[in-house]
Design an enzyme around this catalytic site. Structure first.
Site, mmCIF file in Angstrom:
data_model
loop_
_atom_site.group_PDB
_atom_site.id
_atom_site.type_symbol
_atom_site.label_atom_id
_atom_site.label_comp_id
_atom_site.label_asym_id
_atom_site.label_seq_id
_atom_site.Cartn_x
_atom_site.Cartn_y
_atom_site.Cartn_z
ATOM 1 N N PHE A 64 0.855 -1.184 0.000
ATOM 2 C CA PHE A 64 0.000 0.000 0.000
ATOM 3 C C PHE A 64 0.893 1.236 0.000
ATOM 4 C CE2 PHE A 64 -4.472 1.129 0.620
ATOM 5 C CZ PHE A 64 -5.083 -0.059 0.299
ATOM 6 N N GLN A 90 -7.590 14.926 3.526
ATOM 7 C CA GLN A 90 -6.906 14.172 2.467
ATOM 8 C C GLN A 90 -7.757 14.041 1.204
ATOM 9 O OE1 GLN A 90 -6.225 9.664 2.762
ATOM 10 N NE2 GLN A 90 -4.186 10.537 2.861
ATOM 11 N N HIS A 127 -7.953 11.794 -1.934
ATOM 12 C CA HIS A 127 -7.454 10.493 -2.399
ATOM 13 C C HIS A 127 -7.336 10.555 -3.916
ATOM 14 C CE1 HIS A 127 -7.243 6.236 -3.191
ATOM 15 N NE2 HIS A 127 -7.318 5.931 -1.920
ATOM 16 N N LEU A 172 -14.840 5.868 -4.395
ATOM 17 C CA LEU A 172 -13.441 5.460 -4.302
ATOM 18 C C LEU A 172 -13.133 4.163 -5.034
ATOM 19 C CD1 LEU A 172 -10.977 6.591 -2.669
ATOM 20 C CD2 LEU A 172 -11.270 4.589 -1.240
ATOM 21 N N GLU A 201 -6.873 2.174 -3.121
ATOM 22 C CA GLU A 201 -5.443 2.105 -3.412
ATOM 23 C C GLU A 201 -4.968 0.653 -3.525
ATOM 24 O OE1 GLU A 201 -3.405 5.030 -0.972
ATOM 25 O OE2 GLU A 201 -1.798 3.585 -0.738
ATOM 26 N N ARG A 212 -0.660 9.579 -0.670
ATOM 27 C CA ARG A 212 -1.809 10.093 -1.434
ATOM 28 C C ARG A 212 -1.731 11.583 -1.733
ATOM 29 N NH1 ARG A 212 -6.240 6.735 2.083
ATOM 30 N NH2 ARG A 212 -5.759 4.740 1.099
ATOM 31 N N HIS A 241 -11.499 12.751 0.854
ATOM 32 C CA HIS A 241 -11.567 11.395 1.384
ATOM 33 C C HIS A 241 -11.511 11.290 2.898
ATOM 34 C CE1 HIS A 241 -11.069 7.101 1.389
ATOM 35 N NE2 HIS A 241 -9.879 7.160 1.951
ATOM 36 N N ARG A 261 -2.637 11.021 5.924
ATOM 37 C CA ARG A 261 -2.706 9.646 6.417
ATOM 38 C C ARG A 261 -2.248 8.655 5.352
ATOM 39 N NH1 ARG A 261 -6.365 5.512 5.807
ATOM 40 N NH2 ARG A 261 -8.083 6.744 4.959
HETATM 41 C C1 LIG Z 1 -14.695 4.439 0.417
HETATM 42 C C2 LIG Z 1 -13.706 4.386 1.539
HETATM 43 C C3 LIG Z 1 -12.728 3.405 1.564
HETATM 44 C C4 LIG Z 1 -11.807 3.357 2.614
HETATM 45 N N1 LIG Z 1 -10.835 2.375 2.623
HETATM 46 C C5 LIG Z 1 -9.991 2.276 3.679
HETATM 47 C C6 LIG Z 1 -9.047 1.207 3.780
HETATM 48 O O1 LIG Z 1 -8.988 0.309 2.947
HETATM 49 N N2 LIG Z 1 -8.214 1.177 4.849
HETATM 50 C C7 LIG Z 1 -8.254 2.132 5.814
HETATM 51 O O2 LIG Z 1 -7.470 2.040 6.766
HETATM 52 N N3 LIG Z 1 -9.145 3.151 5.749
HETATM 53 C C8 LIG Z 1 -10.023 3.234 4.715
HETATM 54 N N4 LIG Z 1 -10.934 4.260 4.670
HETATM 55 C C9 LIG Z 1 -11.064 5.151 5.818
HETATM 56 C C10 LIG Z 1 -11.814 4.430 6.924
HETATM 57 O O3 LIG Z 1 -12.694 3.491 6.387
HETATM 58 C C11 LIG Z 1 -12.608 5.388 7.792
HETATM 59 O O4 LIG Z 1 -11.782 6.418 8.230
HETATM 60 C C12 LIG Z 1 -13.154 4.650 8.989
HETATM 61 O O5 LIG Z 1 -13.883 3.519 8.595
HETATM 62 C C13 LIG Z 1 -14.006 5.526 9.886
HETATM 63 O O6 LIG Z 1 -14.516 4.701 10.906
HETATM 64 P P1 LIG Z 1 -15.226 5.296 12.162
HETATM 65 O O7 LIG Z 1 -15.521 4.145 13.069
HETATM 66 O O8 LIG Z 1 -14.446 6.423 12.696
HETATM 67 O O9 LIG Z 1 -16.586 5.893 11.585
HETATM 68 P P2 LIG Z 1 -17.650 5.324 10.514
HETATM 69 O O10 LIG Z 1 -17.406 3.941 10.125
HETATM 70 O O11 LIG Z 1 -17.781 6.359 9.468
HETATM 71 O O12 LIG Z 1 -18.970 5.294 11.367
HETATM 72 C C14 LIG Z 1 -19.586 6.486 11.832
HETATM 73 C C15 LIG Z 1 -20.745 6.104 12.717
HETATM 74 O O13 LIG Z 1 -21.247 7.256 13.343
HETATM 75 C C16 LIG Z 1 -22.633 7.252 13.290
HETATM 76 N N5 LIG Z 1 -23.089 8.650 13.362
HETATM 77 C C17 LIG Z 1 -22.654 9.717 12.651
HETATM 78 N N6 LIG Z 1 -23.300 10.824 13.044
HETATM 79 C C18 LIG Z 1 -24.148 10.450 14.026
HETATM 80 C C19 LIG Z 1 -25.080 11.129 14.818
HETATM 81 N N7 LIG Z 1 -25.308 12.436 14.684
HETATM 82 N N8 LIG Z 1 -25.797 10.417 15.728
HETATM 83 C C20 LIG Z 1 -25.618 9.073 15.881
HETATM 84 N N9 LIG Z 1 -24.733 8.390 15.135
HETATM 85 C C21 LIG Z 1 -24.009 9.069 14.234
HETATM 86 C C22 LIG Z 1 -22.996 6.533 12.015
HETATM 87 O O14 LIG Z 1 -24.283 5.978 12.097
HETATM 88 C C23 LIG Z 1 -21.912 5.459 11.985
HETATM 89 O O15 LIG Z 1 -22.340 4.334 12.719
HETATM 90 C C24 LIG Z 1 -11.866 4.317 3.641
HETATM 91 C C25 LIG Z 1 -12.860 5.294 3.619
HETATM 92 C C26 LIG Z 1 -13.759 5.336 2.578
HETATM 93 C C27 LIG Z 1 -14.786 6.444 2.575
#
Ligand SMILES: Cc1cc2nc3c(=O)[nH]c(=O)nc-3n(C[C@H](O)[C@H](O)[C@H](O)COP(=O)(O)OP(=O)(O)OC[C@H]3O[C@@H](n4cnc5c(N)ncnc54)[C@H](O)[C@@H]3O)c2cc1C
Length: 591
Positions: free
Chosen positions: A117, A237, A239, A249, A252, A283, A364, A406
């Site tokens: 990666f 960031q 991407h 997306l 990568e 990135r 991203h 990142r």
């Molecule tokens: C398309 C894509 C691909 C990616 N691929 C990778 C990868 O391969 N490897 C990597 O390391 N990172 C990757 N990333 C980044 C990574 O996936 C995210 O940064 C990470 O998953 C975020 O996780 P989180 O638990 O912080 O929040 P999230 O998984 O975004 O979850 C947010 C949660 O908050 C809740 N929420 C939001 N607002 C409220 C509210 N007001 N009230 C109640 N609940 C709320 C939602 O319901 C959800 O459950 C990717 C990101 C994207 C967008």
């Protein structure tokens, strides 16, 4: 009367960070998770590429190399003690996930499979190293399912499709949150000893973004309105490989498996810019190189995109040119990257096995967010004072392990490492703390008033029009390239939009599933975050990581080797705090 609930530990957000925190908190205390989405629909489920950990399953690797790559990738803005924790604990965290039942891909001898990666290297040879553990290109999906099942098994209580709109903070201590139950429109007050915010990113400030519709920054905006600061908001960031015009997306992981960028001349242009890592450079660098190609007229057909080429016969040619003995075929790619290939087929009508795919950089990932210490405790100011009872982890938090940029696969590992640390810290805290009294009716009233103001407003402004204009100005002026004049224009525009926002009108005045109302409320949150983002970007007169100022193209360690903290109490205040540099002094960033 509002509905009232009481839990020792409360987690807002059911992505990887929230579920990991809930799982570990629930081992010690009574724990609930509130999520505006059904948990397994969280954005973590879209993460394709992988989760990094220096397991060294396929070739030599060390957590210290992972830490060095992370710090260099972050353009030396990372807090190095936090990075060391993440990279060291990543190894156990991945094995922990494996033991919980996560179906990782395997090597022929049964170990967790790993792939290359961007920015992850063997520090001695400087060549890419296989560090990303994966389950095909559905790694995040598998993490989310595994953690959700384990939370259910551990009796975590879930409030699905409840949206939090306020955080209860009194005398510098957090006592819970206020949420609206989306199905009924009812207000619920959640009273807790400890609350952890894990609401993910906030990329919907931009139009071309990889982020889900739900990533609207509700909680960062709520804490900002409660007088707390956000950290490093200027660092977002972009991407390099978003689907052209849509921003969806293409992970990568495609380049990890050998895909490369090509320009209108069919040239593999990254060789010119980054001779060692080439297409696997970090990135921020790849996104700028793509725009340089476009600006110099080498975008495809003179347009604002380039190609990502993952035709197997071409990849084999690139491998050969790089002296890499590996050879692949279409079947290999279809097995390793099934979703990415399908995305290109579905969204672009292009078969990546046969044709190169048009891509453009897409907004991203938020490197900045709610400031925390290494145990996910939220910080009240630049001196490190703690907000008692309040925690944050995952993309919404800034601990800061990603600094100014990142590396791929480092978010998933951040979620599980700091989610777990936050969960454990909350449980410990709850065992010795008692519930502080709250004014539940007043809290509910204030929450309801926020929504009623929008529901009953009879202005002439439409939220969708304001959102469109905000996203356009963010794409144009607060994107990959920034200038002082452009950022000032963006701030003026956002102020104009905030004034117009006060006069919005929505059509649905009801209570049940009022998405019209909730989207309008979310727009208010996005406007606040857009404002502080542009503000912090204007003040940082240097270029570092994801923040590139055309009028200040160099990194300026003398004046800007520091984190920004921004407050919005009527007006905007910016302060700074030093970066914690423990082992690796800042160096030039060459790949
Ligand atoms: C398309 C894509 C691909 C990616 N691929 C990778 C990868 O391969 N490897 C990597 O390391 N990172 C990757 N990333 C980044 C990574 O996936 C995210 O940064 C990470 O998953 C975020 O996780 P989180 O638990 O912080 O929040 P999230 O998984 O975004 O979850 C947010 C949660 O908050 C809740 N929420 C939001 N607002 C409220 C509210 N007001 N009230 C109640 N609940 C709320 C939602 O319901 C959800 O459950 C990717 C990101 C994207 C967008």
């Amino acid at each position: 009367m509002p509905q009232y609930h009481q839990f020792d530990a409360l987690v807002v957000g059911a992505g990887g960070a929230g579920l990991m925190a809930a799982l570990y908190a629930s081992k010690g205390v009574n724990t609930a998770v509130i999520s505006k989405l059904y948990p397994t629909r969280s954005h973590t489920g879209t993460a394709q590429g992988g989760i990094s950990a220096a397991l060294g399953n396929l070739e030599e690797d060390k957590w210290e190399w992972h830490a060095y790559d992370t710090i260099k990738g972050g353009d030396f803005l990372c807090d190095q003690d936090a990075v060391d924790i993440m990279c060291r604990e990543a190894i156990d965290a991945v094995i922990d996930l494996e033991h919980m039942g996560l179906p990782f891909d395997r090597t022929p001898d049964g170990k967790i499979s790993q792939r290359r990666f961007g920015g992850h290297t063997n520090n001695e040879t400087k060549k890419p190293v296989m560090r990303a553990c994966h389950a095909a290109d559905r790694t995040g999906h598998m993490i989310l399912q595994t953690l959700y099942q384990n939370c259910i098994k551990n009796n975590v209580k879930f409030f699905d499709e409840f949206q939090v709109i306020d955080v209860l903070i009194e005398d510098g201590k957090c006592n819970g949150v206020v949420a609206v139950q989306l199905a009924t429109g009812e207000i619920h007050v959640f009273h807790s000893k400890a609350t952890l915010i894990a609401t993910g990113g906030f990329g919907k400030m931009w139009k071309v973004t990889s982020n889900a519709h739900s990533l609207t920054g509700d909680l960062p905006a709520a804490v900002l309105r409660r007088g707390l600061p956000l950290e490093d908001m200027e660092f977002f960031q972009f991407h390099p490989t978003g689907v052209y015009k849509l921003g969806i997306l293409l992970s990568e992981a495609a380049r990890g498996e050998g895909a490369v960028f090509i320009n209108d001349k069919g040239e593999r242009f990254m060789e010119r810019y980054m001779p060692t890592l080439k297409d696997l450079a970090p990135r921020d660098i790849c996104s700028r190189c793509i725009y340089t190609e476009i600006r110099e007229g080498r975008g495809i057909g003179g347009k604002d995109y380039v190609y990502l080429d993952f035709r197997p016969e071409q990849i084999n040619k690139y491998f050969e040119a790089d002296g890499n003995p590996k050879r692949i075929d279409a079947h290999y790619l279809e097995t390793r990257l099934p979703d990415i290939i399908e995305f290109a087929r579905v969204y672009q009508g292009i078969d990546p096995i046969k044709e190169p795919v048009p891509i453009q950089p897409t907004a991203h990932y938020a490197m900045g967010g709610i400031p925390t210490d290494n145990d996910a405790r939220v910080l009240a100011d630049e001196t490190g004072r703690i907000v008692e009872g309040l925690y944050a982890a995952g993309e919404v938090a800034c601990v800061s392990v990603h600094g100014a940029n990142r590396l791929g696969t480092n978010s998933l590992v951040d979620l599980v490492v700091f989610g777990k640390r936050g969960g454990i810290a909350m449980a410990e805290y709850c065992k010795q703390a008692s519930f502080r009294p709250i004014h539940r009716d007043a809290a509910a009233k204030a929450g309801a008033a926020q929504l009623d103001r929008i529901r009953n407003n009879n202005g002439n402004e439409r939220p969708h029009a304001i959102r469109k204009e905000m996203q356009a100005v963010m794409d144009e002026k607060v994107g990959v390239y920034r200038t002082g004049a452009g950022l000032e224009e963006a701030i003026d525009k956002i102020h104009e939009l905030q004034a117009r926002y006060k006069r919005i009108r929505i059509d649905d005045k009801g209570f049940k599933w009022n998405t019209d109302l909730m989207e309008a409320w979310e727009l208010g949150a996005l406007l606040d975050l857009a404002e502080v983002t542009a503000f912090a970007a204007l003040a940082r007169t240097e270029s570092r990581g994801g923040h590139y100022r055309e009028d200040y193209p160099n990194r300026d360690d003398v004046n800007f080797l520091k984190h920004s903290m921004v407050w919005k109490n009527g007006t905007i205040t910016l302060k700074y705090k030093p970066v914690r540099i423990t082992r690796i002094p800042p160096q030039e960033r060459k790949y």
